[in-house]
Write an enzyme that holds these catalytic residues in place. Structure first.
Site, PDB file in Angstrom:
ATOM      1  N   LYS A 125      20.052   9.986 -10.429  1.00 42.73           N
ATOM      2  CA  LYS A 125      19.909   8.621  -9.927  1.00 42.73           C
ATOM      3  C   LYS A 125      20.786   8.361  -8.699  1.00 42.73           C
ATOM      4  O   LYS A 125      20.489   7.495  -7.888  1.00 42.73           O
ATOM      5  CB  LYS A 125      20.196   7.620 -11.037  1.00 42.73           C
ATOM      6  CG  LYS A 125      19.082   7.639 -12.083  1.00 42.73           C
ATOM      7  CD  LYS A 125      19.247   6.606 -13.156  1.00 42.73           C
ATOM      8  CE  LYS A 125      18.060   6.631 -14.110  1.00 42.73           C
ATOM      9  NZ  LYS A 125      18.028   7.859 -14.946  1.00 42.73           N
TER      10      LYS A 125
HETATM   11  C1  LIG Z   1      16.892   8.377 -15.495  1.00 43.16           C
HETATM   12  C2  LIG Z   1      16.897   9.784 -15.938  1.00 43.16           C
HETATM   13  C3  LIG Z   1      15.692  10.459 -16.250  1.00 43.16           C
HETATM   14  C4  LIG Z   1      14.346   9.774 -16.215  1.00 43.16           C
HETATM   15  O1  LIG Z   1      13.912   9.443 -14.920  1.00 43.16           O
HETATM   16  P1  LIG Z   1      12.726   8.413 -14.693  1.00 43.16           P
HETATM   17  O2  LIG Z   1      12.708   8.151 -13.238  1.00 43.16           O
HETATM   18  O3  LIG Z   1      13.082   7.174 -15.483  1.00 43.16           O
HETATM   19  O4  LIG Z   1      11.463   9.037 -15.194  1.00 43.16           O
HETATM   20  C5  LIG Z   1      15.771  11.794 -16.607  1.00 43.16           C
HETATM   21  N1  LIG Z   1      16.959  12.441 -16.697  1.00 43.16           N
HETATM   22  C6  LIG Z   1      18.130  11.821 -16.403  1.00 43.16           C
HETATM   23  C7  LIG Z   1      19.396  12.581 -16.546  1.00 43.16           C
HETATM   24  C8  LIG Z   1      18.142  10.473 -16.019  1.00 43.16           C
HETATM   25  O5  LIG Z   1      19.314   9.866 -15.745  1.00 43.16           O
END
Ligand SMILES: *Cc1c(COP(=O)(O)O)cnc(C)c1O
Length: 475
Positions: free
Chosen positions: A117
């Site tokens: 993120k």
């Molecule tokens: C947020 C997150 C996901 C999922 O991503 P999306 O965009 O919600 O599909 C997967 N793995 C990690 C470590 C995350 O922080």
């Protein structure tokens, strides 16, 4: 470039207008009117830009196709400031490494909070600061988190002019590492609020505050959730960077496997593919919360109630509905906004599901848009982590393990399969210990963070109290 709503609202907006907004006025999500198509020459030029000038310049080139209301020099400067080796721990920003024959890992998790993120949120912090300054406005970001989103938002917004972050989290429910990451931030514009309750209580408080339109506008309350178009756009870039690293010419194809929750990450892959990036398949990997796998296998999209959501060892994928999924369905329906609205506004709220099983568009999800899917359970996760560690000497986190498990089911001769590494193992140490019997390595900058002084207030799940807290800290 103008942006439209997936539910057909007639207004068209520019990038900076939707930057600070959440949903469109009709409850839809914003998408560009069209996806810019890259021909062979344009793709070749981007390959050279990435090879010679690096990730930040590649980001600038791709973002420029979608943003025409920020001066190019300013946008380039923000990309440069965001994607540095200092922030992302590596001059390549998203290095690719081989896991086993046919499968590669693209590291997206070397940013400040060790989860993917950061890739988008760090840019968002700079975009927000820029746009707020231009408008002479302030923004108070209010959110609820059970881990990755909240810390990525705080690390992106800390110290930024014109922005405050009020982040609620369920008291005592995050891992000690995640708590320490967030609560050790001492910046004056960051406020951690530990709520006596569960994640849903936090989310309900945020919703209640946002639904008080008078309070919301008086205190300029906003969000940074995963439906924000700028976040999704920033993620498109690393699909290009992954493709360029895995191939030597643009006649080659690759596939991506994406550990998925809210469908934000893989939706960026869909956008890259629509732009003409040679992606054979986009493989959606889910955990026990398999709404998306169910849709791609059966054509039925059935959201779960809060109590039917499993708490798993890949918690950032624990979702009851996938908030970005509407963007893809809009494209799948040939951008028929009226139909899309009837599915998401009517059928979902009435019945909690919709069914495209017998619809002629459903087979196109795989045939035309390249989507495949699979799921992984706690046992699969442990087995995959153990196998990668012992046999391949590669320690991966729980979410990435879900990706690797599913990627192995779809390996194709001659097509590199790139699994997006979405977090580092240290964030989910308990499950790593369960799988391998030892603690994952901790990057040196996180040594001893559990012992740092904490900045956090405790609060009952009480809407009036959080409003008082926000008001007092905005004075
Ligand atoms: C947020 C997150 C996901 C999922 O991503 P999306 O965009 O919600 O599909 C997967 N793995 C990690 C470590 C995350 O922080």
């Amino acid at each position: 470039m103008r942006y439209l709503s997936t539910r057909g609202h007639s207004e068209r907006k520019r990038f900076c207008e939707i930057l600070l907004e959440g949903l469109a006025p009709d409850g839809g999500l914003y998408l560009p009117e069209t996806y810019p198509r890259l021909d062979g020459a344009a793709l070749q030029r981007l390959r050279e830009v990435f090879a010679q000038e690096g990730y930040a310049q590649l980001a600038f080139e791709i973002l420029s196709l979608y943003i025409d209301d920020i001066a190019p020099d300013d946008l380039a400067a923000m990309c440069k400031k965001t994607y540095t080796a200092k922030v992302f721990g590596n001059p390549q920003i998203v290095p690719l490494r081989p896991l086993e024959p046919g499968i590669w890992l693209e590291a997206l998790s070397n940013g400040p909070t060790l989860a993917f993120k950061d890739m988008a949120m760090q840019l968002l912090g700079n975009l927000f600061e820029y746009e707020l300054k231009r408008r002479g406005e302030e923004l108070n970001i209010l959110g609820a988190t059970s881990g990755d989103t909240g810390s990525a938002a705080e690390y992106a917004m800390r110290g930024k002019q014109g922005v405050r972050v009020f982040m609620t989290s369920p008291a005592g429910r995050m891992s000690p590492f995640q708590q320490a990451q967030m609560f050790s931030l001492q910046d004056a514009n960051i406020f951690n609020i530990a709520v006596d309750g569960v994640f849903d209580d936090c989310q309900d408080m945020v919703k209640a505050v946002s639904n008080d339109l008078v309070f919301k506008s008086k205190y300029r309350i906003g969000t940074v959730n995963s439906i924000n178009w700028a976040r999704l756009l920033a993620q498109v870039v690393y699909y290009f960077a992954g493709y360029f690293q895995a191939t030597t010419s643009n006649s080659e194809k690759v596939s991506f496997t994406v550990p998925s929750g809210n469908f934000g990450n893989v939706c960026a892959g869909h956008v890259a593919r629509m732009m003409g990036l040679p992606i054979a398949h986009l493989v959606v990997a889910t955990n026990e919360n398999d709404v998306l796998d169910e849709f791609f296998k059966t054509g039925v999209y059935r959201v779960r109630g809060g109590k039917d959501t499993h708490e798993t060892s890949s918690p950032s994928m624990d979702i009851s509905k996938a908030s970005n999924f509407e963007r893809f369905v809009f494209d799948l329906l040939g951008r028929d906004a009226k139909r899309n609205k009837s599915l998401f506004a009517d059928a979902l709220s009435r019945a909690g599901s919709f069914d495209l099983r017998d619809d002629p568009v459903f087979p196109e999800a795989a045939a035309r848009f390249g989507f495949l899917s699979g799921k992984s359970t706690h046992a699969d996760r442990l087995a995959t982590i153990r196998d990668c560690d012992q046999r391949l000497s590669c320690l991966i986190d729980t979410h990435t393990a879900d990706g690797v498990k599913v990627a192995r089911e779809y390996r194709q001769e001659g097509v590199p399969m790139i699994v997006l590494e979405t977090a580092l193992p240290i964030k989910f140490a308990q499950t790593i210990v369960e799988a391998t019997g030892r603690e994952p390595e901790r990057p040196s900058k996180f040594e001893g963070i559990e012992k740092l002084p904490k900045k956090v207030v405790s609060m009952a799940a009480d809407v009036a109290e959080i409003k008082r807290f926000i008001a007092a800290n905005c004075a």
